[in-house]
Design a protein around this motif. Structure first.
Motif, PDB file in Angstrom:
ATOM      1  N   HIS A  80      -3.096   4.067 -10.196  1.00 13.09           N
ATOM      2  CA  HIS A  80      -2.433   5.127  -9.416  1.00 13.09           C
ATOM      3  C   HIS A  80      -1.468   5.973 -10.238  1.00 13.09           C
ATOM      4  O   HIS A  80      -1.399   7.189 -10.054  1.00 13.09           O
ATOM      5  N   PHE A 104       1.101   4.377  -2.846  1.00 16.52           N
ATOM      6  CA  PHE A 104       0.957   5.792  -2.495  1.00 16.52           C
ATOM      7  C   PHE A 104       2.200   6.586  -2.900  1.00 16.52           C
ATOM      8  O   PHE A 104       2.104   7.651  -3.518  1.00 16.52           O
ATOM      9  N   GLU A 128       0.829  -1.203   0.000  1.00 20.86           N
ATOM     10  CA  GLU A 128       0.000   0.000   0.000  1.00 20.86           C
ATOM     11  C   GLU A 128       0.867   1.259   0.000  1.00 20.86           C
ATOM     12  O   GLU A 128       0.615   2.199  -0.768  1.00 20.86           O
ATOM     13  N   THR A 129       1.907   1.266   0.839  1.00 19.50           N
ATOM     14  CA  THR A 129       2.818   2.418   0.872  1.00 19.50           C
ATOM     15  C   THR A 129       3.496   2.614  -0.470  1.00 19.50           C
ATOM     16  O   THR A 129       3.665   3.740  -0.938  1.00 19.50           O
ATOM     17  N   HIS A 166       0.337  14.337  -1.721  1.00 24.58           N
ATOM     18  CA  HIS A 166       0.033  13.267  -0.776  1.00 24.58           C
ATOM     19  C   HIS A 166      -1.052  12.356  -1.335  1.00 24.58           C
ATOM     20  O   HIS A 166      -2.107  12.819  -1.787  1.00 24.58           O
ATOM     21  N   ALA A 167      -0.781  11.049  -1.281  1.00 19.16           N
ATOM     22  CA  ALA A 167      -1.746  10.040  -1.717  1.00 19.16           C
ATOM     23  C   ALA A 167      -2.268   9.270  -0.509  1.00 19.16           C
ATOM     24  O   ALA A 167      -1.524   8.970   0.424  1.00 19.16           O
ATOM     25  N   SER A 168      -3.557   8.940  -0.552  1.00 15.88           N
ATOM     26  CA  SER A 168      -4.166   8.163   0.528  1.00 15.88           C
ATOM     27  C   SER A 168      -5.406   7.468  -0.012  1.00 15.88           C
ATOM     28  O   SER A 168      -5.835   7.716  -1.146  1.00 15.88           O
ATOM     29  N   LEU A 171      -8.173   5.832  -4.442  1.00 16.09           N
ATOM     30  CA  LEU A 171      -6.953   6.591  -4.221  1.00 16.09           C
ATOM     31  C   LEU A 171      -7.259   8.076  -4.389  1.00 16.09           C
ATOM     32  O   LEU A 171      -7.830   8.493  -5.391  1.00 16.09           O
ATOM     33  N   SER A 210       2.732   7.019  -6.611  1.00 12.13           N
ATOM     34  CA  SER A 210       1.835   8.057  -7.134  1.00 12.13           C
ATOM     35  C   SER A 210       2.448   9.438  -6.920  1.00 12.13           C
ATOM     36  O   SER A 210       2.479  10.271  -7.834  1.00 12.13           O
ATOM     37  N   GLU A 211       2.927   9.683  -5.705  1.00  9.96           N
ATOM     38  CA  GLU A 211       3.502  10.984  -5.366  1.00  9.96           C
ATOM     39  C   GLU A 211       4.757  11.265  -6.188  1.00  9.96           C
ATOM     40  O   GLU A 211       4.950  12.370  -6.706  1.00  9.96           O
TER      41      GLU A 211
END
Length: 311
Positions: free
Chosen positions: A282, A225, A221-222, A247-249, A256, A228-229
């Motif tokens: 993503h 994210f 998951e990290t 920031h992605a979450s 996303l 993506s950033e």
């Protein structure tokens, strides 16, 4: 038992990070681990703001040279310091589960940003933080603050600054929350973090005999994210020292969500955008968000921001 050599910068925080990975490799992979300390350009030049030193990889170049020469097997980085492009033959093998991504307001006298007196001095290394502080409080006097966490905190205690901004993950990893008079996390919407903030990046040679073992340190998951950033920053052709917050979450609908700010260091012009989509898309989401900002003049804004940083 196989031996693996980790390259690390020499600060207490960098060594915490290297030792954290070393312990995981001992416990999970039954490896003998050695840590080799390396001074990078960013560690040696402490009297100049990071943006003025110029160039990419201020905290990674020397470690990458040792990776390529075979003197170390992997390097542990704060991912926010890692450029989006790698030298030929090197790449990220893993991104670990990230800690709290937020920035943190720290002061000896004042409980938060709003309570600072007019014209108060705020220390930070980051144009991204400066931009967002100025958006909230244009009157504040943001000044360059270099050095490791302990050096920065000592300068705060010595009265050089009324407040400083640090990454909350570093404060927590060093276990120093109890030593700080005032420490208030800044919510993501008011201070969007740097790409990859809170995560550790494991870099090694693409042909490393340890690649498969090291890839086991990855948090999926990290990784999504942070990819993506980093893709967003890559599309904007930005580096680690430009005023970009991203920031992605996962949002409440399990999609996303990517939010970003790009602007001038003085906060006088800032572009804000956000986008959401399916998590498996993503990279496309990051590219689309970047293109939307480029269409609004983001690249020209960043060029002006870079010139401002050198005044």
């Amino acid at each position: 038992m196989k031996k693996i050599i980790i390259g690390s910068r020499g600060s207490l925080l960098a060594l915490w990070q290297a030792n954290h990975i070393a312990q995981r490799l001992r416990d999970e992979c039954d490896l003998e681990v050695e840590i080799k300390i390396v001074k990078t350009k960013g560690d040696k030049i402490l009297d100049t703001p990071l943006a003025k030193i110029g160039g990419k990889g201020l905290f990674t170049k020397e470690l990458e040279e040792l990776l390529l020469s075979g003197e170390i097997d992997l390097a542990v980085h704060s991912l926010k310091d890692v450029p989006v492009e790698f030298p030929e033959g090197l790449s990220l093998v893993a991104i670990t589960r990230r800690a709290d991504v937020r920035d943190c307001f720290v002061s000896e006298k004042y409980p938060n940003l709003e309570k600072l007196p007019l014209g108060a001095r705020v220390g930070t290394t980051s144009l991204r933080r400066t931009m967002q502080i100025k958006m909230i409080r244009p009157d504040l006097d943001t000044q360059s603050l270099r050095g490791n966490v302990q050096t920065r905190l000592q300068r705060l205690k010595d009265g050089d600054f009324d407040a400083i901004i640090l990454a909350l993950a570093g404060i927590k990893r060093l276990g120093i929350e109890g030593e700080l008079k005032y420490a208030k996390p800044l919510e993501i919407q008011e201070m969007i973090p740097a790409m990859g903030q809170g995560a550790l990046g494991i870099e090694c040679r693409s042909d490393s005999e340890f690649w498969e073992i090291l890839s086991g340190l990855n948090d999926e998951e990290t990784r999504i994210f942070c990819e993506s950033e980093r893709e967003f920053v890559r599309c904007l052709e930005g580096g680690c020292q430009v005023p970009i917050g991203v920031h992605a979450s996962l949002n409440t609908h399990q999609k996303l969500s990517l939010i970003a700010k790009v602007g001038l260091p003085d906060g006088s012009e800032v572009l804000s955008e956000e986008m959401e989509g399916e998590i498996e898309n993503h990279l496309q989401i990051a590219q689309s968000l970047a293109q939307r900002m480029i269409d609004r003049g983001a690249k020209e804004l960043l060029q002006r921001a870079e010139k401002m940083a050198f005044i």
